[in-house]
Write a protein that holds these residues in place. Structure first.
Motif, PDB file in Angstrom:
ATOM      1  N   ALA A  18     -14.754   1.484  38.108  1.00  0.00           N
ATOM      2  CA  ALA A  18     -14.001   0.167  38.385  1.00  0.00           C
ATOM      3  C   ALA A  18     -12.411   0.690  38.992  1.00  0.00           C
ATOM      4  CB  ALA A  18     -13.640  -0.375  37.156  1.00  0.00           C
ATOM      5  N   LEU A  19     -12.573   1.691  40.030  1.00  0.00           N
ATOM      6  CA  LEU A  19     -11.498   2.177  40.493  1.00  0.00           C
ATOM      7  C   LEU A  19     -10.512   1.104  41.339  1.00  0.00           C
ATOM      8  CD1 LEU A  19     -12.812   5.132  42.670  1.00  0.00           C
ATOM      9  CD2 LEU A  19     -12.267   4.990  40.281  1.00  0.00           C
ATOM     10  N   ASN A  20      -9.271   0.961  40.977  1.00  0.00           N
ATOM     11  CA  ASN A  20      -8.508   0.095  41.684  1.00  0.00           C
ATOM     12  C   ASN A  20      -7.155   0.485  41.882  1.00  0.00           C
ATOM     13  OD1 ASN A  20      -7.622  -2.464  42.431  1.00  0.00           O
ATOM     14  ND2 ASN A  20      -9.003  -3.615  40.678  1.00  0.00           N
ATOM     15  N   VAL A  32      -5.975   4.836  44.894  1.00  0.00           N
ATOM     16  CA  VAL A  32      -6.328   4.588  43.774  1.00  0.00           C
ATOM     17  C   VAL A  32      -5.421   5.153  42.671  1.00  0.00           C
ATOM     18  CG1 VAL A  32      -8.372   4.712  42.056  1.00  0.00           C
ATOM     19  CG2 VAL A  32      -8.824   4.250  44.625  1.00  0.00           C
ATOM     20  N   ASP A  33      -4.939   4.206  41.645  1.00  0.00           N
ATOM     21  CA  ASP A  33      -4.238   4.748  40.841  1.00  0.00           C
ATOM     22  C   ASP A  33      -4.542   4.244  39.281  1.00  0.00           C
ATOM     23  OD1 ASP A  33      -3.184   2.507  40.952  1.00  0.00           O
ATOM     24  OD2 ASP A  33      -1.078   3.193  41.474  1.00  0.00           O
ATOM     25  N   ARG A  34      -5.523   3.426  39.151  1.00  0.00           N
ATOM     26  CA  ARG A  34      -6.050   3.079  38.153  1.00  0.00           C
ATOM     27  C   ARG A  34      -7.583   2.793  37.952  1.00  0.00           C
ATOM     28  NH1 ARG A  34      -2.320  -1.974  37.857  1.00  0.00           N
ATOM     29  NH2 ARG A  34      -0.812  -0.241  38.598  1.00  0.00           N
ATOM     30  N   PHE A  35      -7.998   2.990  36.638  1.00  0.00           N
ATOM     31  CA  PHE A  35      -9.509   2.777  36.673  1.00  0.00           C
ATOM     32  C   PHE A  35     -10.055   2.750  35.117  1.00  0.00           C
ATOM     33  CE2 PHE A  35      -7.874   7.184  36.430  1.00  0.00           C
ATOM     34  CZ  PHE A  35      -8.216   7.794  35.282  1.00  0.00           C
ATOM     35  N   LYS A  36     -11.145   2.729  35.090  1.00  0.00           N
ATOM     36  CA  LYS A  36     -11.764   2.434  33.534  1.00  0.00           C
ATOM     37  C   LYS A  36     -12.339   3.670  33.242  1.00  0.00           C
ATOM     38  CE  LYS A  36     -12.631  -2.446  32.615  1.00  0.00           C
ATOM     39  NZ  LYS A  36     -13.673  -3.366  32.332  1.00  0.00           N
ATOM     40  N   VAL A  37     -12.210   3.982  31.812  1.00  0.00           N
ATOM     41  CA  VAL A  37     -12.903   5.083  31.263  1.00  0.00           C
ATOM     42  C   VAL A  37     -13.952   4.698  30.209  1.00  0.00           C
ATOM     43  CG1 VAL A  37     -11.414   7.136  31.649  1.00  0.00           C
ATOM     44  CG2 VAL A  37     -11.220   5.655  29.436  1.00  0.00           C
ATOM     45  N   ARG A  38     -15.335   4.931  30.080  1.00  0.00           N
ATOM     46  CA  ARG A  38     -16.208   4.424  29.416  1.00  0.00           C
ATOM     47  C   ARG A  38     -17.070   5.437  28.675  1.00  0.00           C
ATOM     48  NH1 ARG A  38     -21.467   3.463  30.672  1.00  0.00           N
ATOM     49  NH2 ARG A  38     -21.062   3.485  32.836  1.00  0.00           N
ATOM     50  N   TRP A  39     -17.347   5.352  27.406  1.00  0.00           N
ATOM     51  CA  TRP A  39     -18.185   6.196  26.789  1.00  0.00           C
ATOM     52  C   TRP A  39     -18.969   5.458  25.697  1.00  0.00           C
ATOM     53  CZ3 TRP A  39     -13.151   5.355  26.076  1.00  0.00           C
ATOM     54  CH2 TRP A  39     -12.498   5.219  24.837  1.00  0.00           C
ATOM     55  N   GLN A  40     -19.836   6.380  25.016  1.00  0.00           N
ATOM     56  CA  GLN A  40     -20.575   5.872  23.817  1.00  0.00           C
ATOM     57  C   GLN A  40     -19.968   6.039  22.430  1.00  0.00           C
ATOM     58  OE1 GLN A  40     -23.506   4.106  24.301  1.00  0.00           O
ATOM     59  NE2 GLN A  40     -23.707   3.631  22.270  1.00  0.00           N
ATOM     60  N   HIS A  41     -19.681   4.998  21.705  1.00  0.00           N
ATOM     61  CA  HIS A  41     -18.718   5.231  20.844  1.00  0.00           C
ATOM     62  C   HIS A  41     -19.482   4.603  19.260  1.00  0.00           C
ATOM     63  CE1 HIS A  41     -14.957   6.016  18.985  1.00  0.00           C
ATOM     64  NE2 HIS A  41     -15.051   4.848  18.067  1.00  0.00           N
ATOM     65  N   VAL A  87     -20.801   0.817  23.771  1.00  0.00           N
ATOM     66  CA  VAL A  87     -20.060   1.269  24.868  1.00  0.00           C
ATOM     67  C   VAL A  87     -18.510   0.766  24.632  1.00  0.00           C
ATOM     68  CG1 VAL A  87     -19.598   1.136  27.200  1.00  0.00           C
ATOM     69  CG2 VAL A  87     -21.694   1.436  26.297  1.00  0.00           C
ATOM     70  N   VAL A  88     -17.611   1.727  24.832  1.00  0.00           N
ATOM     71  CA  VAL A  88     -16.141   1.383  24.787  1.00  0.00           C
ATOM     72  C   VAL A  88     -15.696   1.769  26.222  1.00  0.00           C
ATOM     73  CG1 VAL A  88     -13.887   1.712  23.737  1.00  0.00           C
ATOM     74  CG2 VAL A  88     -16.061   1.484  22.206  1.00  0.00           C
ATOM     75  N   SER A  89     -14.741   0.868  26.617  1.00  0.00           N
ATOM     76  CA  SER A  89     -14.064   1.265  27.813  1.00  0.00           C
ATOM     77  C   SER A  89     -12.562   0.855  27.593  1.00  0.00           C
ATOM     78  CB  SER A  89     -14.725   0.465  29.177  1.00  0.00           C
ATOM     79  OG  SER A  89     -14.621  -1.004  28.771  1.00  0.00           O
ATOM     80  N   TRP A  90     -11.616   1.621  28.431  1.00  0.00           N
ATOM     81  CA  TRP A  90     -10.458   1.452  28.449  1.00  0.00           C
ATOM     82  C   TRP A  90     -10.087   1.565  29.787  1.00  0.00           C
ATOM     83  CZ3 TRP A  90      -8.578   5.943  24.386  1.00  0.00           C
ATOM     84  CH2 TRP A  90      -8.918   5.429  23.213  1.00  0.00           C
ATOM     85  N   TRP A  91      -8.788   0.918  30.335  1.00  0.00           N
ATOM     86  CA  TRP A  91      -8.170   1.000  31.486  1.00  0.00           C
ATOM     87  C   TRP A  91      -7.037   2.281  31.352  1.00  0.00           C
ATOM     88  CZ3 TRP A  91      -8.997  -0.691  36.070  1.00  0.00           C
ATOM     89  CH2 TRP A  91      -9.831  -1.664  36.362  1.00  0.00           C
TER      90      TRP A  91
END
Length: 357
Positions: A43-45, A58-67, A72-76
């Motif tokens: 989700a590059l933005n 681009v200077d913001r994006f989501k990180v996603r991992w298995q928690h 699945v958890v994701s943060w901006w």
């Protein structure tokens, strides 16, 4: 989601030094809930202009991992392309998760020129998230876990807890136990507590598995503390038995060599578990592998034999035989009787085949 990051193509959209920050986050691994993981970047933005514009960065994006049980958890992650030296900002999956700044020293003392600066912040956030989740676990269970992880045999760095999204599950825990203060002898426990039953998975390290073999452990306690104690005591007993049996295996292999050392092909000089001989019956040569079990004690003396012809290896026999000898030399003699019988059987197969018209 648009603009998912492919490091070989999408990284150029980040201005320097943001590209280095994102690259370190995408390539480093972190340990969480029983396994090494990498975050997925997606989700590059941009916060500067239109994303589709070729001039935008681009200077913001989501990180996603298995928690764990949360799935699945994701943060901006929000950077600033106009001021690349500014510290990052975050939007978390849980609006109630707001870790205090004193717990995030890498963020409080942000240095954009420091290697792995963003990844260090992310690691501290993961630790803060685990502490946040730990407070959601019922108090009695939480106190039990906190008591377990301070034990000297527990490697706290590789321990974590989680509250599942499933209503029937109370909590799950990942705990690493180390044995004999040896970094290669450890097991990772995954203990899941539910309203009706508890489950346990033990993942032995390669070093521990090669030492004691498959873990035969069935009964599961409903107490985390008792369960961890039982596993630790059980594996410790297996290791103690292995120390005794390795001496006995060595004596048996020494006895085999004294009887038939001129037939030796190879021998395991590290764990003393196997020896390979080249035997002959009439004109046929046969390779015989003798494998001793990990726990070679009085009550466990089953030896595995694998025999095959030394040429084309088209004929193979596998057998497990119990030996009754009391001393190493008696066991060695009994073992060689079995190897000779298998050698004759394989050789006779080829001799009979050669004699057919």
């Amino acid at each position: 989601m648009r603009g998912d990051l492919n490091l070989s193509h999408g990284l150029h959209r980040f201005p320097a030094p943001l590209d280095a920050r994102v690259n370190e986050l995408a390539t480093n691994q972190f340990w969480l809930h029983g396994r090494w993981q990498r975050v997925n970047i997606e989700a590059l933005n941009t916060g500067c202009g239109e994303f589709e514009a070729q001039t935008s960065k681009v200077d913001r994006f989501k990180v996603r991992w298995q928690h764990g049980g949360l799935g699945v958890v994701s943060w901006w992650v929000i950077l600033n392309s106009s001021q690349p030296g500014y510290p990052p900002d975050f939007i978390f999956h849980d609006p109630n998760f707001l870790p205090p700044m004193e717990k995030l020293q890498s963020l409080a003392r942000w240095d954009a020129s420091s290697p792995n600066a963003l990844f260090q912040v992310f690691e501290e956030l993961i630790v803060a998230l685990q502490l946040y989740e730990l407070r959601k676990i019922p108090e009695a269970i939480r106190r039990e876990y906190e008591g377990v992880i301070i034990a000297p045999e527990v490697v706290t760095k590789y321990c974590s807890s989680n509250v599942s999204n499933a209503a029937s599950e109370l909590a799950e825990f990942w705990i690493r136990l180390r044995f004999d203060e040896d970094p290669v002898l450890y097991t990772d426990l995954h203990y899941k507590m539910a309203n009706r039953q508890c489950t346990l998975t033990c993942d032995l390290s390669q070093g521990l598995f090669s030492t004691i073999g498959k873990l035969r452990f069935v009964d599961v306690e409903t107490s985390l503390e008792k369960m961890v104690k039982r596993v630790y005591e059980h594996i410790s007993q297996c290791l103690a038995s292995e120390k005794k049996s390795i001496h006995r295996r060595r004596e048996v292999l020494d006895s085999v060599l004294s009887l038939q050392g001129d037939s030796l092909l190879e021998v395991d000089m590290e764990r003393f578990r196997s020896i390979r001989l080249l035997l002959k019956h009439e004109e046929v040569y046969v390779e015989v592998l003798i494998q001793l079990p990990p726990l070679f004690l009085e009550a466990t003396k089953i030896i595995e034999f694998v025999a095959k012809d030394a040429y084309n290896q088209r004929r193979e026999l596998r057998q497990e035989r119990s030996v009754t000898g009391k001393d190493p030399m008696a066991i060695a003699r009994e073992t060689l009787v079995h190897t000779n019988d298998m050698t004759v059987e394989i050789a006779q197969y080829f001799l009979d085949k050669a004699g057919q018209p």
